[in-house]
Design a protein around this motif. Structure first.
Motif, PDB file in Angstrom:
ATOM      1  N   THR A 147      98.872-117.446  -5.416  1.00  0.00           N
ATOM      2  CA  THR A 147      97.329-117.314  -6.019  1.00  0.00           C
ATOM      3  C   THR A 147      97.166-118.100  -7.183  1.00  0.00           C
ATOM      4  N   PHE A 201      96.543-121.580  -5.312  1.00  0.00           N
ATOM      5  CA  PHE A 201      95.124-121.474  -4.819  1.00  0.00           C
ATOM      6  C   PHE A 201      94.029-121.784  -5.788  1.00  0.00           C
ATOM      7  N   HIS A 202      94.211-121.128  -7.047  1.00  0.00           N
ATOM      8  CA  HIS A 202      93.018-121.208  -7.971  1.00  0.00           C
ATOM      9  C   HIS A 202      93.000-122.518  -8.762  1.00  0.00           C
ATOM     10  N   PHE A 203      94.407-123.243  -9.222  1.00  0.00           N
ATOM     11  CA  PHE A 203      94.576-124.163 -10.230  1.00  0.00           C
ATOM     12  C   PHE A 203      95.344-125.287  -9.447  1.00  0.00           C
TER      13      PHE A 203
END
Length: 185
Positions: free
Chosen positions: A76, A79-81
């Motif tokens: 997660t 994916f986001h950073f």
């Protein structure tokens, strides 16, 4: 450093992507609970205790928590950073039982390349310490820190033993800081 303080970045620095440190904290403090809450506290300890070590007659289930961190939390974040997720760029750190979990994650997975052990409660995990001692595990970068203000010597003498094992494994002197200020409250 701060390139702007010296008149801006050099030409070669402008071509490099910015590298910043990231920090993610999963705080689940072990609180001093009343005797009626002993089952809840024991369950929390088991979540951080590596198998096959045992607490109150129950095997540790840190492998399940490790699975959650490695296969849910890390993807997660990746994916986001923008992350540098190779082991050389990652570290796991914990205090007390969290340090036991950090040691497990660092020594028994290929995910984290560094381990920070703050007042590690290694008295709970003799089998993990044994695997470290017999070199049955690979060696990440390690920082160990604990104070002498623990409740009694039975809490910090095992950490000295782990420190000695790490020195025997070839880790450099200077990774252990001992002071009077650290307490687990």
């Amino acid at each position: 450093g701060f390139p702007h303080a010296l008149g801006g970045p050099r030409r070669d620095q402008r071509r490099q992507p910015a590298r910043r440190a990231g920090f993610v904290s999963l705080a689940r403090p072990l609180q001093r609970l009343s005797e009626t809450d002993f089952e809840q506290q024991a369950h929390r300890i088991l979540e951080y205790l590596p198998p096959p070590d045992v607490y109150s007659g129950q095997p540790g289930v840190a492998d399940q928590f490790a699975n959650f961190l490695i296969h849910n939390v890390r993807p997660t974040l990746d994916f986001h950073f923008r992350t540098l997720n190779q082991p050389a760029n990652t570290l796991t750190l914990g205090s007390s039982m969290g340090a036991v979990l950090a040691a497990y994650l660092g020594f028994e997975t290929n995910v984290f390349g560094g381990v920070g052990l703050m007042s590690p409660a290694v008295w709970t995990s003799p089998l993990l310490v044994g695997r470290i001692a017999t070199n049955a595990v690979r060696g990440p970068r390690v920082y160990v820190d604990f104070g002498t203000a623990e409740s009694d010597a039975s809490m910090w003498l095992p950490a000295w033993g782990l420190y000695g094992l790490l020195l025997d494994d070839g880790y450099a002197v200077g990774g252990l800081a001992v002071g009077e200020t650290e307490t687990e409250r």
